[in-house]
Design a protein around this motif. Structure first.
Motif, PDB file in Angstrom:
ATOM      1  N   GLU A 728     -27.150  25.094  13.161  1.00  0.00           N
ATOM      2  CA  GLU A 728     -26.672  26.408  14.434  1.00  0.00           C
ATOM      3  C   GLU A 728     -25.092  26.697  14.335  1.00  0.00           C
ATOM      4  OE1 GLU A 728     -26.101  26.054  19.146  1.00  0.00           O
ATOM      5  OE2 GLU A 728     -26.736  24.233  18.063  1.00  0.00           O
ATOM      6  N   GLY A 729     -25.201  27.970  14.263  1.00  0.00           N
ATOM      7  CA  GLY A 729     -23.799  28.533  14.205  1.00  0.00           C
ATOM      8  C   GLY A 729     -23.153  28.645  12.909  1.00  0.00           C
ATOM      9  N   GLU A 731     -23.358  30.098   8.622  1.00  0.00           N
ATOM     10  CA  GLU A 731     -24.183  31.422   7.827  1.00  0.00           C
ATOM     11  C   GLU A 731     -24.858  31.173   6.621  1.00  0.00           C
ATOM     12  OE1 GLU A 731     -20.324  33.671   6.945  1.00  0.00           O
ATOM     13  OE2 GLU A 731     -20.269  34.635   9.088  1.00  0.00           O
ATOM     14  N   THR A 732     -25.195  29.741   6.497  1.00  0.00           N
ATOM     15  CA  THR A 732     -25.837  29.327   5.338  1.00  0.00           C
ATOM     16  C   THR A 732     -27.248  28.986   5.765  1.00  0.00           C
ATOM     17  OG1 THR A 732     -24.975  27.219   5.813  1.00  0.00           O
ATOM     18  CG2 THR A 732     -23.593  28.487   4.396  1.00  0.00           C
ATOM     19  N   LEU A 733     -27.883  29.054   4.598  1.00  0.00           N
ATOM     20  CA  LEU A 733     -29.493  28.624   4.625  1.00  0.00           C
ATOM     21  C   LEU A 733     -29.597  28.022   3.282  1.00  0.00           C
ATOM     22  CD1 LEU A 733     -32.617  30.802   5.240  1.00  0.00           C
ATOM     23  CD2 LEU A 733     -32.698  29.062   3.480  1.00  0.00           C
ATOM     24  N   SER A 734     -29.591  26.500   3.601  1.00  0.00           N
ATOM     25  CA  SER A 734     -29.775  25.749   2.479  1.00  0.00           C
ATOM     26  C   SER A 734     -31.414  25.580   2.097  1.00  0.00           C
ATOM     27  CB  SER A 734     -29.151  24.461   2.872  1.00  0.00           C
ATOM     28  OG  SER A 734     -27.698  24.487   3.353  1.00  0.00           O
ATOM     29  N   THR A 735     -31.419  25.629   0.875  1.00  0.00           N
ATOM     30  CA  THR A 735     -32.943  25.375   0.195  1.00  0.00           C
ATOM     31  C   THR A 735     -32.960  24.122  -0.573  1.00  0.00           C
ATOM     32  OG1 THR A 735     -32.502  26.927  -1.447  1.00  0.00           O
ATOM     33  CG2 THR A 735     -33.363  27.551   0.589  1.00  0.00           C
ATOM     34  N   ASN A 736     -33.851  23.528  -0.643  1.00  0.00           N
ATOM     35  CA  ASN A 736     -34.306  22.524  -1.576  1.00  0.00           C
ATOM     36  C   ASN A 736     -35.713  22.549  -1.975  1.00  0.00           C
ATOM     37  OD1 ASN A 736     -33.108  19.879  -2.503  1.00  0.00           O
ATOM     38  ND2 ASN A 736     -35.120  18.976  -1.522  1.00  0.00           N
ATOM     39  N   LEU A 737     -35.670  22.771  -3.258  1.00  0.00           N
ATOM     40  CA  LEU A 737     -37.046  22.876  -3.988  1.00  0.00           C
ATOM     41  C   LEU A 737     -37.372  21.423  -4.737  1.00  0.00           C
ATOM     42  CD1 LEU A 737     -36.803  26.248  -5.764  1.00  0.00           C
ATOM     43  CD2 LEU A 737     -37.414  25.648  -3.417  1.00  0.00           C
ATOM     44  N   THR A 738     -38.669  21.106  -4.620  1.00  0.00           N
ATOM     45  CA  THR A 738     -39.313  19.927  -5.384  1.00  0.00           C
ATOM     46  C   THR A 738     -40.241  20.584  -6.369  1.00  0.00           C
ATOM     47  OG1 THR A 738     -38.925  18.583  -3.504  1.00  0.00           O
ATOM     48  CG2 THR A 738     -40.341  17.674  -5.199  1.00  0.00           C
ATOM     49  N   TYR A 739     -39.986  20.110  -7.860  1.00  0.00           N
ATOM     50  CA  TYR A 739     -40.702  20.731  -8.717  1.00  0.00           C
ATOM     51  C   TYR A 739     -40.855  19.834  -9.740  1.00  0.00           C
ATOM     52  CZ  TYR A 739     -36.420  20.980 -11.720  1.00  0.00           C
ATOM     53  OH  TYR A 739     -35.454  20.629 -12.273  1.00  0.00           O
ATOM     54  N   SER A 740     -42.004  20.420 -10.607  1.00  0.00           N
ATOM     55  CA  SER A 740     -42.158  19.609 -11.934  1.00  0.00           C
ATOM     56  C   SER A 740     -42.238  20.649 -13.008  1.00  0.00           C
ATOM     57  CB  SER A 740     -43.500  19.127 -11.894  1.00  0.00           C
ATOM     58  OG  SER A 740     -43.497  17.995 -10.991  1.00  0.00           O
ATOM     59  N   LEU A 741     -41.417  20.445 -14.310  1.00  0.00           N
ATOM     60  CA  LEU A 741     -41.143  21.345 -15.335  1.00  0.00           C
ATOM     61  C   LEU A 741     -41.685  20.741 -16.500  1.00  0.00           C
ATOM     62  CD1 LEU A 741     -40.607  24.172 -16.054  1.00  0.00           C
ATOM     63  CD2 LEU A 741     -37.984  23.218 -16.403  1.00  0.00           C
ATOM     64  N   GLY A 742     -42.779  21.436 -17.144  1.00  0.00           N
ATOM     65  CA  GLY A 742     -43.240  20.911 -18.527  1.00  0.00           C
ATOM     66  C   GLY A 742     -42.892  22.107 -19.375  1.00  0.00           C
ATOM     67  N   LYS A 743     -42.698  21.387 -20.828  1.00  0.00           N
ATOM     68  CA  LYS A 743     -42.918  22.216 -21.858  1.00  0.00           C
ATOM     69  C   LYS A 743     -43.585  21.817 -23.114  1.00  0.00           C
ATOM     70  CE  LYS A 743     -39.471  23.898 -25.344  1.00  0.00           C
ATOM     71  NZ  LYS A 743     -38.025  23.869 -25.852  1.00  0.00           N
ATOM     72  N   ASN A 824     -41.723  27.174   5.932  1.00  0.00           N
ATOM     73  CA  ASN A 824     -41.058  26.925   7.331  1.00  0.00           C
ATOM     74  C   ASN A 824     -39.567  26.590   7.162  1.00  0.00           C
ATOM     75  OD1 ASN A 824     -43.350  27.408   8.629  1.00  0.00           O
ATOM     76  ND2 ASN A 824     -44.102  25.072   8.546  1.00  0.00           N
ATOM     77  N   LEU A 825     -38.804  27.404   8.077  1.00  0.00           N
ATOM     78  CA  LEU A 825     -37.284  27.211   8.175  1.00  0.00           C
ATOM     79  C   LEU A 825     -37.280  25.819   9.248  1.00  0.00           C
ATOM     80  CD1 LEU A 825     -35.697  30.497   8.313  1.00  0.00           C
ATOM     81  CD2 LEU A 825     -35.456  28.734   6.704  1.00  0.00           C
ATOM     82  N   THR A 826     -36.138  24.948   9.078  1.00  0.00           N
ATOM     83  CA  THR A 826     -35.735  23.953   9.987  1.00  0.00           C
ATOM     84  C   THR A 826     -34.740  24.319  10.440  1.00  0.00           C
ATOM     85  OG1 THR A 826     -37.253  22.280   8.629  1.00  0.00           O
ATOM     86  CG2 THR A 826     -35.521  21.678  10.133  1.00  0.00           C
ATOM     87  N   TYR A 827     -34.403  24.153  12.003  1.00  0.00           N
ATOM     88  CA  TYR A 827     -33.361  24.647  12.769  1.00  0.00           C
ATOM     89  C   TYR A 827     -32.762  23.298  12.995  1.00  0.00           C
ATOM     90  CZ  TYR A 827     -30.262  26.765  16.096  1.00  0.00           C
ATOM     91  OH  TYR A 827     -29.089  26.929  16.799  1.00  0.00           O
ATOM     92  N   VAL A 828     -31.281  23.227  12.455  1.00  0.00           N
ATOM     93  CA  VAL A 828     -30.640  22.085  13.023  1.00  0.00           C
ATOM     94  C   VAL A 828     -29.688  22.602  13.959  1.00  0.00           C
ATOM     95  CG1 VAL A 828     -29.218  20.028  12.398  1.00  0.00           C
ATOM     96  CG2 VAL A 828     -31.371  21.041  10.726  1.00  0.00           C
ATOM     97  N   PRO A 829     -29.599  21.964  15.449  1.00  0.00           N
ATOM     98  CA  PRO A 829     -28.577  22.381  16.459  1.00  0.00           C
ATOM     99  C   PRO A 829     -27.257  21.528  15.900  1.00  0.00           C
ATOM    100  CG  PRO A 829     -30.569  21.610  17.452  1.00  0.00           C
ATOM    101  CD  PRO A 829     -30.772  21.223  15.962  1.00  0.00           C
ATOM    102  N   THR A 830     -26.326  22.104  16.268  1.00  0.00           N
ATOM    103  CA  THR A 830     -24.750  21.524  16.146  1.00  0.00           C
ATOM    104  C   THR A 830     -24.713  20.282  17.184  1.00  0.00           C
ATOM    105  OG1 THR A 830     -24.022  23.771  15.284  1.00  0.00           O
ATOM    106  CG2 THR A 830     -22.349  21.696  16.084  1.00  0.00           C
ATOM    107  N   PRO A 831     -24.448  19.005  17.003  1.00  0.00           N
ATOM    108  CA  PRO A 831     -24.526  17.839  17.632  1.00  0.00           C
ATOM    109  C   PRO A 831     -23.152  18.019  18.498  1.00  0.00           C
ATOM    110  CG  PRO A 831     -24.427  17.210  15.431  1.00  0.00           C
ATOM    111  CD  PRO A 831     -24.399  18.693  15.381  1.00  0.00           C
TER     112      PRO A 831
END
Length: 854
Positions: A728-729, A731-743, A824-831
């Motif tokens: 809340e309040g 200007e950032t949208l933080s993303t966190n990806l969980t992945y598996s990468l094989g070669k 989905n986006l998660t909204y976190v109010p400012t405490p």
């Protein structure tokens, strides 16, 4: 006693004369005869009566010779003494004089070789040869040899014992067809003239005499330094020189050898009744002494012309050498006719022979003589039964008659005096035959006999030019092993000479060919792509400069602008030794762009070698259905590949968006440079063994769920979870990806040019993205995390919703969508800050150690 002092003086003079050197009896030299008018034989001397010089001792005139010299003509004669008494006969008891036809009486001296002959032993014979300068006397007829003894009762203390009068007419020359035994280099030798041949060449007349020598001694006879003359019936003298085929000859004990002498004579010379005379220099007497003289057989004028393809036998150092013009072909070269000639030489004798350094030329019927480009006869030595094939070339002006040419074989100049013809070979007129693909023909050259198969002639694109590649298979047809020379090439497309940049690539590094084995060679040149031509001329040459020798020359009209076709899904094979591999298409796709699309192909290259090896450096072009060619970039591993190892080769090019990419063909070849297969890390300058690979373009639909895994070969990426957090309040949208990468690790490959684009689409429809490099920005592994933050002022008021995660494969600035999924986006109010509370008053400080104050 009369005048003892005069007697002593005469006796001393006689002794001095008797001690002069003399020739051996059987070495009595022959004269250079001056008059050949129906001469009597030398046998006429045997009819002269002997002269008695004292009781039991007689003498005969057994030889008489005359030689011309500018300082006075030399006469030698041989007296043979026979002593039948029981006591030795002292030669100083008598002496001889010569009386010329002009009446001049001249004392003679023993020749230097007879200086030690002072007496005739009892019951023996002794021959002594004497020399006298008879000045200008030119004939033997009328010469007298008188014998004298001492007579002290006479006024001059001498007494004439008898005279040998030379009969008229007389010649000391050996009769035609007869031999004479003389001494050469202290060895008994039998001489006999075999023939006299007269040749006409270049408006000159030449005489050639064959003289046989039989060594009757026990040691090797080396060529003596004698002077040999040809004399006409009119008395003209011509000094002869040994031909180049006879110089420095040696005659083994018991061997008979024929040597040849040459001279030029005036065209008006009467060649009837000619004679041959031999003299040797006496340094002590400062005169040329006659050795032998022969009446020559009647002259002949043999033809030097050799019919087309006929074999001409030459005698060289008493060896028979076969010669033959075996092939001749001609092609046009501007205003010249370019002739290629093949000449066979074989030593049919039983001894090694070194051929003269013959001069060659082409003679036209119009009288012009054109040079032949060769030094093939320079120091050419043939073993017994050895055969060599020599290649010559010559340019003849096109306006001259090409059907009546001769190849002239001429001996090199003898001491700068004589250029003598050996043979004139008729050159058959035949245009150079066209050769057909996959049709073997047999070729002889100096390296052996080979089956030549023109396997293909391809015209392929090369940047702004075309490359022309001829593949030639050369098979050794002989029973013995041959070593192939290092070859250079020349090529002409129509009338267009491709210049000196021709590459010749040997497919196999081993130059040895056993019987029946073959080797492949690629002859490569470049032409302007717009050049139109109907035929190709190819030449392979061994050596360079003066030692250059044609190995093969061929013409063909079968130039193909297409390569071997490989159907979709099929593989093809590289067969080059050391680089054998199977290649097939893994995938082809198109990265769409605004003005140009990127066509991208992955090739699997699987080594078929059983040892570690460098893979072939590939060259590729994309061909459209409209026959346009687009040069492709290639990325491949530069590391050596293990047995059965696998490589991934990426190929790509930018094509206009108007090109129909569904009908592309990939032309692939093996790169070459500097006459070799291109090494790893090198830059090809041409290519060989081109195949046309039909492509199967694929455009997979983007995935709708990233959890199923997306392919970014050789990587495989699975997004197992993604969260987006709004605070809340902020200007950032933080993303966190969980992945598996094989070669995949089964392939070696070059530089990896792909990027992974992670794009976030927020609820407002705006997108932001990050470009990542697999293996660097994204670490390979299971259940790894990657976090990033996107910034926008709109995020301050956003309370929730969904975001879309799009993944793209980006290559050279263009991209393909791999898949997308909504999260989905998660909204976190400012405490909220906590309420303020009262703070109790601090207590007085007390001593915590117990007890009161001190």
């Amino acid at each position: 006693m009369k005048n003892y002092r005069a007697y002593a003086a005469l006796l001393a003079g006689a002794i001095a004369i008797s001690q002069q050197p003399a020739l051996p009896a059987f070495a009595a030299p022959g004269s250079i005869p001056i008059n050949q008018a129906i001469p009597q034989s030398v046998d006429a001397l045997t009819k002269l009566a002997s002269i008695s010089v004292q009781a039991g001792v007689s003498v005969r005139l057994t030889d008489l010779q005359l030689a011309k010299e500018e300082t006075g003509n030399s006469l030698i004669y041989t007296l043979t003494y026979t002593n039948t008494s029981g006591s030795p006969y002292k030669l100083f008891n008598g002496f001889s004089k010569v009386t010329t036809p002009e009446g001049i009486e001249i004392k003679s001296n023993p020749v230097p070789e007879d200086k030690n002959k002072v007496e005739v032993p009892p019951k023996e014979q002794l021959s002594v040869t004497y020399y006298v300068n008879v000045r200008k006397t030119t004939k033997l007829n009328g010469i007298k040899v008188s014998m004298f003894g001492w007579d002290f009762s006479s006024s001059d203390y001498q007494k004439k014992l008898g005279t040998f009068a030379i009969p008229t007419p007389y010649s000391s020359s050996v009769q035609q067809g007869q031999s004479k035994k003389i001494t050469m280099n202290s060895l008994p030798v039998s001489l006999k003239p075999e023939n006299l041949q007269i040749y006409h060449f270049n408006s000159k007349v030449y005489a050639k005499i064959a003289l046989s020598l039989t060594n009757l001694g026990s040691k090797v006879l080396s060529a003596p330094s004698y002077r040999v003359y040809l004399e006409s019936s009119g008395g003209s003298m011509f000094e002869l020189t040994l031909s180049d085929t006879s110089r420095d000859y040696k005659v083994q004990s018991g061997e008979k050898k024929t040597v040849y002498y040459l001279t030029e004579i005036p065209s008006y010379t009467n060649t009837g009744n000619m004679s041959l005379s031999i003299t040797r220099e006496s340094a002590e007497l400062k005169a040329d002494l006659p050795v032998a003289s022969f009446l020559l057989p009647a002259s002949t004028s043999p033809s030097l012309s050799v019919a087309a393809y006929a074999t001409k036998k030459l005698s060289i150092s008493s060896n028979t050498v076969e010669t033959q013009l075996t092939k001749a072909s001609v092609t046009a070269k501007g205003d010249k006719a370019l002739w290629n000639l093949q000449f066979r030489v074989k030593n049919a004798g039983n001894k090694a022979v070194t051929l003269p350094s013959y001069d060659l030329s082409v003679k036209a019927a119009e009288g012009y003589t054109l040079p032949v480009n060769t030094k093939a006869f320079s120091s050419l030595t043939l073993k017994p039964l050895e055969e060599r094939i020599l290649q010559f070339s010559a340019e003849v002006p096109i306006e001259l008659s090409q059907g009546t040419l001769q190849l002239q074989l001429v001996e090199p100049a003898a001491e700068g005096k004589i250029i003598f013809p050996t043979a004139f070979y008729q050159i058959p007129y035949a245009l150079e035959q066209d050769r057909y693909v996959n049709s073997e023909y047999v070729l002889d050259n100096s390296y052996g006999t080979f089956g030549i198969n023109l396997e293909s002639v391809e015209r392929m694109p090369w940047s702004a030019e075309d490359v022309v590649v001829a593949k030639i298979r050369i098979r050794n047809t002989k029973a013995s092993t041959v070593t192939m020379p290092s070859l250079t090439g020349a090529m002409k497309a129509g009338t267009h000479d491709l210049g000196s940049s021709i590459q010749v690539v040997a497919a196999d590094s081993d130059p040895t060919l056993a019987s029946g084995e073959s080797a492949s060679y690629y002859v490569i040149g470049k032409v302007p792509y717009e050049l139109s031509f109907e035929h190709i001329k190819i030449e392979l040459t061994s050596g360079s400069g003066d030692t250059a020798e044609s190995f093969l020359s061929l013409n063909t009209r079968q130039v193909a602008a297409t390569a071997l076709t490989v159907d979709q899904g099929k593989s093809f094979h590289i067969e080059t030794p050391g680089k054998r591999a199977e290649i097939k298409e893994r995938r082809t796709t198109v990265y769409p762009g605004t003005s140009k699309n990127i066509v991208y192909t992955e090739l699997e290259m699987n080594s078929e070698e059983t040892r570690k090896s460098d893979q072939a450096k590939l060259v590729a072009y994309y061909k459209t259905s409209g026959d346009d060619y687009y040069e492709a970039e290639i990325s491949q591993s530069e590391l050596a590949t293990g047995p059965k190892g696998k490589n991934l080769v990426t190929v790509w090019s930018k094509l206009p968006v108007s090109v129909d990419t569904s009908k592309l063909t990939l032309y692939v070849g093996e790169g070459v440079s500097e006459g070799k297969l291109t090494l790893p890390g090198g830059t090809p300058t041409a290519y060989i063994n081109t195949v046309a690979l039909a492509l199967n373009k694929q455009t997979p639909a983007p995935l709708t769920a990233l959890s199923g895994g997306v392919e970014l070969f050789p990587y495989s990426l699975t997004i197992t979870g993604a969260t987006g957090t709004l605070t809340e309040g902020q200007e950032t949208l933080s993303t966190n990806l969980t992945y598996s990468l094989g070669k995949s690790s089964i392939y070696d490959m070059g530089t990896y040019g792909h990027k992974l684009v992670v794009q976030l689409m927020d609820p407002y429809g705006q997108s932001q993205e990050r470009t990542l490099t697999p293996g660097t920005d994204l670490t390979p592994g299971q259940f790894m995390t990657y976090s990033t933050t996107f910034i926008s002022s709109l995020y301050k008021t956003l309370k929730g919703g969904n975001f879309i995660l799009n993944l793209y494969d980006e290559f050279q600035g263009e991209r393909i969508k791999l898949g997308s999924q909504s999260y989905n986006l998660t909204y976190v109010p400012t405490p909220k800050a906590p309420e303020p509370t009262s703070t109790p008053a601090p207590k007085d400080s007390t001593n915590t150690n117990g007890g009161g104050s001190l």
